[in-house]
Write a protein that holds these residues in place. Sequence first.
Motif, PDB file in Angstrom:
ATOM      1  N   GLU A 233       0.860  -1.182   0.000  1.00  0.00           N
ATOM      2  CA  GLU A 233       0.000   0.000   0.000  1.00  0.00           C
ATOM      3  C   GLU A 233       0.893   1.226   0.000  1.00  0.00           C
ATOM      4  OE1 GLU A 233      -3.987   1.140   2.291  1.00  0.00           O
ATOM      5  OE2 GLU A 233      -2.233   1.342   3.585  1.00  0.00           O
ATOM      6  N   VAL A 234       0.762   2.056  -1.027  1.00  0.00           N
ATOM      7  CA  VAL A 234       1.601   3.239  -1.190  1.00  0.00           C
ATOM      8  C   VAL A 234       0.722   4.478  -1.163  1.00  0.00           C
ATOM      9  CG1 VAL A 234       3.132   4.491  -2.751  1.00  0.00           C
ATOM     10  CG2 VAL A 234       3.379   2.012  -2.481  1.00  0.00           C
ATOM     11  N   ARG A 235       1.122   5.445  -0.363  1.00  0.00           N
ATOM     12  CA  ARG A 235       0.424   6.732  -0.305  1.00  0.00           C
ATOM     13  C   ARG A 235       1.304   7.803  -0.934  1.00  0.00           C
ATOM     14  NH1 ARG A 235      -3.700   7.060   4.433  1.00  0.00           N
ATOM     15  NH2 ARG A 235      -4.241   4.856   4.679  1.00  0.00           N
ATOM     16  N   PHE A 236       0.688   8.695  -1.700  1.00  0.00           N
ATOM     17  CA  PHE A 236       1.469   9.696  -2.431  1.00  0.00           C
ATOM     18  C   PHE A 236       0.592  10.899  -2.751  1.00  0.00           C
ATOM     19  CE2 PHE A 236      -0.679   7.104  -5.501  1.00  0.00           C
ATOM     20  CZ  PHE A 236      -0.985   7.939  -6.563  1.00  0.00           C
ATOM     21  N   ASN A 237       1.234  11.971  -3.180  1.00  0.00           N
ATOM     22  CA  ASN A 237       0.549  13.188  -3.595  1.00  0.00           C
ATOM     23  C   ASN A 237       0.746  13.394  -5.091  1.00  0.00           C
ATOM     24  OD1 ASN A 237      -0.248  13.908  -0.915  1.00  0.00           O
ATOM     25  ND2 ASN A 237       1.826  14.681  -0.550  1.00  0.00           N
ATOM     26  N   HIS A 238      -0.304  13.865  -5.732  1.00  0.00           N
ATOM     27  CA  HIS A 238      -0.238  14.122  -7.158  1.00  0.00           C
ATOM     28  C   HIS A 238      -1.278  15.169  -7.526  1.00  0.00           C
ATOM     29  CE1 HIS A 238      -0.015  13.547 -11.465  1.00  0.00           C
ATOM     30  NE2 HIS A 238      -1.287  13.186 -11.515  1.00  0.00           N
ATOM     31  N   ALA A 239      -0.850  16.188  -8.253  1.00  0.00           N
ATOM     32  CA  ALA A 239      -1.743  17.245  -8.745  1.00  0.00           C
ATOM     33  C   ALA A 239      -2.549  17.876  -7.616  1.00  0.00           C
ATOM     34  CB  ALA A 239      -2.668  16.705  -9.834  1.00  0.00           C
ATOM     35  N   GLY A 240      -1.919  18.069  -6.454  1.00  0.00           N
ATOM     36  CA  GLY A 240      -2.562  18.734  -5.338  1.00  0.00           C
ATOM     37  C   GLY A 240      -3.477  17.856  -4.508  1.00  0.00           C
ATOM     38  N   LYS A 241      -3.532  16.553  -4.792  1.00  0.00           N
ATOM     39  CA  LYS A 241      -4.379  15.642  -4.043  1.00  0.00           C
ATOM     40  C   LYS A 241      -3.536  14.542  -3.406  1.00  0.00           C
ATOM     41  CE  LYS A 241      -8.539  16.153  -6.941  1.00  0.00           C
ATOM     42  NZ  LYS A 241      -9.552  15.406  -7.759  1.00  0.00           N
ATOM     43  N   SER A 242      -4.120  13.907  -2.414  1.00  0.00           N
ATOM     44  CA  SER A 242      -3.482  12.769  -1.763  1.00  0.00           C
ATOM     45  C   SER A 242      -4.206  11.492  -2.171  1.00  0.00           C
ATOM     46  CB  SER A 242      -3.514  12.922  -0.238  1.00  0.00           C
ATOM     47  OG  SER A 242      -2.768  14.045   0.167  1.00  0.00           O
ATOM     48  N   TYR A 243      -3.428  10.441  -2.410  1.00  0.00           N
ATOM     49  CA  TYR A 243      -4.001   9.181  -2.871  1.00  0.00           C
ATOM     50  C   TYR A 243      -3.328   8.012  -2.155  1.00  0.00           C
ATOM     51  CZ  TYR A 243      -5.609  11.934  -6.917  1.00  0.00           C
ATOM     52  OH  TYR A 243      -6.193  12.858  -7.735  1.00  0.00           O
ATOM     53  N   ARG A 244      -3.968   6.857  -2.298  1.00  0.00           N
ATOM     54  CA  ARG A 244      -3.317   5.599  -1.968  1.00  0.00           C
ATOM     55  C   ARG A 244      -3.595   4.613  -3.095  1.00  0.00           C
ATOM     56  NH1 ARG A 244      -6.619   2.150   2.702  1.00  0.00           N
ATOM     57  NH2 ARG A 244      -8.525   1.791   1.486  1.00  0.00           N
ATOM     58  N   VAL A 245      -2.640   3.727  -3.297  1.00  0.00           N
ATOM     59  CA  VAL A 245      -2.795   2.664  -4.279  1.00  0.00           C
ATOM     60  C   VAL A 245      -2.373   1.374  -3.602  1.00  0.00           C
ATOM     61  CG1 VAL A 245      -0.483   3.019  -5.255  1.00  0.00           C
ATOM     62  CG2 VAL A 245      -2.242   1.873  -6.618  1.00  0.00           C
ATOM     63  N   GLN A 246      -3.095   0.306  -3.890  1.00  0.00           N
ATOM     64  CA  GLN A 246      -2.869  -0.958  -3.205  1.00  0.00           C
ATOM     65  C   GLN A 246      -2.589  -2.071  -4.213  1.00  0.00           C
ATOM     66  OE1 GLN A 246      -6.737  -0.909  -1.325  1.00  0.00           O
ATOM     67  NE2 GLN A 246      -5.856  -0.442   0.682  1.00  0.00           N
ATOM     68  N   GLN A 247      -1.551  -2.839  -3.907  1.00  0.00           N
ATOM     69  CA  GLN A 247      -1.288  -4.064  -4.659  1.00  0.00           C
ATOM     70  C   GLN A 247      -1.952  -5.185  -3.874  1.00  0.00           C
ATOM     71  OE1 GLN A 247      -0.498  -4.734  -7.440  1.00  0.00           O
ATOM     72  NE2 GLN A 247       0.690  -6.584  -7.666  1.00  0.00           N
ATOM     73  N   VAL A 248      -3.069  -5.668  -4.374  1.00  0.00           N
ATOM     74  CA  VAL A 248      -3.976  -6.480  -3.572  1.00  0.00           C
ATOM     75  C   VAL A 248      -3.745  -7.965  -3.812  1.00  0.00           C
ATOM     76  CG1 VAL A 248      -6.390  -7.054  -3.172  1.00  0.00           C
ATOM     77  CG2 VAL A 248      -5.717  -4.682  -3.515  1.00  0.00           C
ATOM     78  N   THR A 249      -3.702  -8.713  -2.729  1.00  0.00           N
ATOM     79  CA  THR A 249      -3.803 -10.164  -2.778  1.00  0.00           C
ATOM     80  C   THR A 249      -4.758 -10.591  -1.680  1.00  0.00           C
ATOM     81  OG1 THR A 249      -2.638 -12.261  -2.448  1.00  0.00           O
ATOM     82  CG2 THR A 249      -1.680 -10.325  -1.420  1.00  0.00           C
ATOM     83  N   ALA A 250      -5.829 -11.280  -2.062  1.00  0.00           N
ATOM     84  CA  ALA A 250      -6.886 -11.616  -1.107  1.00  0.00           C
ATOM     85  C   ALA A 250      -6.471 -12.707  -0.137  1.00  0.00           C
ATOM     86  CB  ALA A 250      -8.147 -12.051  -1.862  1.00  0.00           C
ATOM     87  N   ALA A 251      -5.459 -13.495  -0.505  1.00  0.00           N
ATOM     88  CA  ALA A 251      -5.009 -14.568   0.385  1.00  0.00           C
ATOM     89  C   ALA A 251      -4.221 -13.965   1.539  1.00  0.00           C
ATOM     90  CB  ALA A 251      -4.144 -15.562  -0.381  1.00  0.00           C
ATOM     91  N   ALA A 252      -4.758 -14.060   2.745  1.00  0.00           N
ATOM     92  CA  ALA A 252      -4.172 -13.365   3.893  1.00  0.00           C
ATOM     93  C   ALA A 252      -4.133 -14.299   5.097  1.00  0.00           C
ATOM     94  CB  ALA A 252      -4.986 -12.114   4.219  1.00  0.00           C
ATOM     95  N   ILE A 253      -3.577 -13.802   6.171  1.00  0.00           N
ATOM     96  CA  ILE A 253      -3.609 -14.511   7.451  1.00  0.00           C
ATOM     97  C   ILE A 253      -3.943 -13.493   8.537  1.00  0.00           C
ATOM     98  CG2 ILE A 253      -1.075 -14.307   7.675  1.00  0.00           C
ATOM     99  CD1 ILE A 253      -1.212 -16.933   9.329  1.00  0.00           C
ATOM    100  N   PRO A 254      -5.044 -13.720   9.275  1.00  0.00           N
ATOM    101  CA  PRO A 254      -6.078 -14.740   9.110  1.00  0.00           C
ATOM    102  C   PRO A 254      -6.777 -14.610   7.743  1.00  0.00           C
ATOM    103  CG  PRO A 254      -6.267 -13.684  11.250  1.00  0.00           C
ATOM    104  CD  PRO A 254      -5.318 -12.859  10.455  1.00  0.00           C
TER     105      PRO A 254
END
Length: 931
Positions: A233-254
């Motif tokens: 999960e990466v948080r960053f600023n671009h064009a005056g806004k704040s965003y987050r982008v996630q590299q998702v994998t549903a297989a987790a623990i628990p």
Amino acid sequence: MFRRTKICSAAVMAVGGVLAVGPAFGQPQLERVEITGSSIRRIDAEAALPVQVIKKEDIARSGATSVTDLLQRLTYVQGSFVESAGVGGGAGGVTTVSLHNLGDTRTLVLLNGHRMAQFGGQTLTGFAAAMDLNALPLAAIERIEVLTDGASALYGADAIAGVINFITRRNTDEGDVSVGFSFPRGGAREKRVSATKGFGKLEQDGFNVLLSLSHDERTRLDSTERDFGNSAEVRFNHAGKSYRVQQVTAAAIPANAYHDNGTPADDSDDFLFNPYYVANGRCPDKTFLVSDFGDYCAFNFVGELEVYPARKRTSVLGSLNMKIGDHTPYVDVLYSESVQNSRIAPVPGVISIAAGSPLHNTYLLPNGVAGDSEAYYRIYDLGNRSYEDKATFVDFSTGSKGQLLGWDYNAFYAHSQSESVQNIAGLPGALAVARVANSGLLDPFVGPGQQSAAGVAALNSINYKGYWDGGISKLDSVGVRASAEVLTLPAGPMMLGTGVSFQRESFSSRPSLYAQGRLADPVAGTLCDPLATSGPTQCDQRFGDAAQSIPYSSSRNSYSAFGELIAPAAKGLEFITSLRFDRYDDFGKATTAKGGFRWQPNPQLMVRGSVGTGFRAPTLPQVNAPRQTYGVTFNDYTCGPELLAIAASLGATCRPGTSQYDVVAAGNTELKPEKSRQRSLGLRFEPGRDVTLGADLWYVRIKNNIGQLTEEEVFANPQLYANSWTTRTDTGTGNVYVAFLADNKNLGTDSLTGLDIDATARARLPFASLTSRFALTYMIREQRQLTPTGRKYSAIGGGDEALGVVTFRWLGSWANTFQHGRWAHTFTTNFRSGYLDATSTVEELDASGNPTGNYEDIRLPVKRHVTLDWQTQWNPRKDMVVSVGLLNVFNTKPPLSISSGGGNRGQQFGYDDRYYSSVGRTAYVNASYKF
């Protein structure tokens, strides 16, 4: 003027941590030498083709610790495969080189002028079907010659991008010992040692024996040591806004669980949820909340990566040369072994949860799941998935060089082979996991370390540790080349070069029984019944990453003959023509030609140019490999209406949520060979003895480009590429999912145009002499087709995302070396252009950093990248050299990249591992002693 001055001596300068090379102007030479790109031995090495020469002393000044490291610093090297891009376990530890982003399979790598076997771990798609650079010991290299113009008449029409010829040390009775250490922060630390000794002087004693031994080791580098690449999960600023982008994998623990919302026949309202999150109001450690296809907790797999794997390499080189009259028989032997250990996050997968089972009643029924379900689980208690990749390379060559009946000749036989072996751990069978889950010993809904002792013991009992896959590639070649002056013209002698050769190439894929899906119990090695659909004899495959590789072997023979003629037409003007004939027993005949000129109207200026054609047959696996699974997609994809319709037409379903999809690949006996046309025009200008300027404009057009449609393009247009889909059955659950079919195709036509520029100047200052060297490669134009009649794409500056790669507009370096007395100080600036990242879906954050639920698709500009290297070299005495330096002095981080996919990419996130290193500032020291 074009004198043989030191500043023009091969116009090569190794600087700091970056090497820049120029034209092959050399000091006065008293013997004829054969330069890469021509079969004709001549005193004047500067010819019609752009050949760059990198000498041993330049390599020593570079600070490079390996052949791969050295070549990646050249401005015209782009599109290679590097170690960090192999993080994920599928690359076999290979590293390759690509000239001008034309591809490593089109860049011919030679050792002392002969071909070598391709990597034994190459795949059926053509990946890694190139020479593995790890096999070449840098300590034994005398010089490197790089021909940046392709389709060589001498070495092969398939060298469409060019030729890199490694010349090893020989004919010396000197010895030397070298040691070195590199110290990045947090990991990837290196230590290396080499020793070389020669015996006998060829001219006086009639023989020379040279032995060289080198060994190096590197520690691993964990992603947690780098704040720019430790989270999915990466948080960053671009064009005056704040965003987050996630590299998702549903297989987790628990584990996360699947909820059909009480309507099994209707998938439109299904979702994923996490019982731990429901009970505690937050996601557990090592995960983060994802609101996509429900609210569930995604595992931060990036935080578990080793972004640089541990590695050990050893090589032994032996050379024997004898002098018998005008003949020099020789024998060269090289043996090298490279072992790389890499680890990634624990294995993910899906476990079926039956209605009424204890797990269902405890975790799912209270959350409204009435029927059968699935747990998307990561088996953390098994530890990280680990891959040990061992590559062994052997090269033997023998022959004789000399003069016979007025001809300079070289007759040779060469055998080389590359063997790749991969051992794995942490990857159990899917049916074995299902049996442990059904026994009640495994609870996927508890956190790390909370599994019962019996559950941990059960997991350990099914943990496969051992051989997984491998292959062996062999090449035998025999040939003779000769050249002579055949006619004296008014402007000088006409020279003829000619030769014939024979090659036998073979490849064998050697997957284990486990990789073939032929075992009922992978740990015990019990064979299965291919017809069984249930029970203890059912065939098992890897949990979460099903594989069913099929062993195969194939070979081909080829014959070739060539002729080359250099004819002086007037004073300072000569023309070069060559013709080559190749015959493959599986792809027929090909005749290619090349023509060029060299014009030197005055001592200060030289102009050269060439035109030619090339031919490259597909690799043996690309043609002969049977259809089989080929891992999963690089990106995660969401199933839209078009893909849903494709899946339904195949009797399959989509993966839930945003997921990776299975990939299936196959050889194609209907492939056509690639054919190329190329042109180059260059000039060298030397206005004074201390200044040299040069430029080479080049163009390459490749017809019938062999490759695969990119996953980005196919998933963006499922109906357009309806033939690029198939199905894959999940071994553990029995579910049938739609899968991406990445079969080999003739895609269309590629054409690239670029400019290589270099400038060298020297000045005498009051306190030192200064040598300044500038080199730049500028990509002017690129057009690539994904189908023979389709639109043309360009990856320059990020360009069209459908290509899945980046072509940098420019790559350059500027080095300045101050020499005074026994000291030399070098400062090098390395720079590459920025580009547009691939489109990513990002979520907007409010002023407090909280998700707003508003999503946008953006293409983030990736900033240009500039680093500075420094090196000081000290010669306390003539037989000793000590070098200390800093690579990336200011510890410049890789620029932010939020895309997750692209061809030949590892699992890192937050930066693009194909183009930037995570190692950071590195202090190093090297010392050598001659005796």
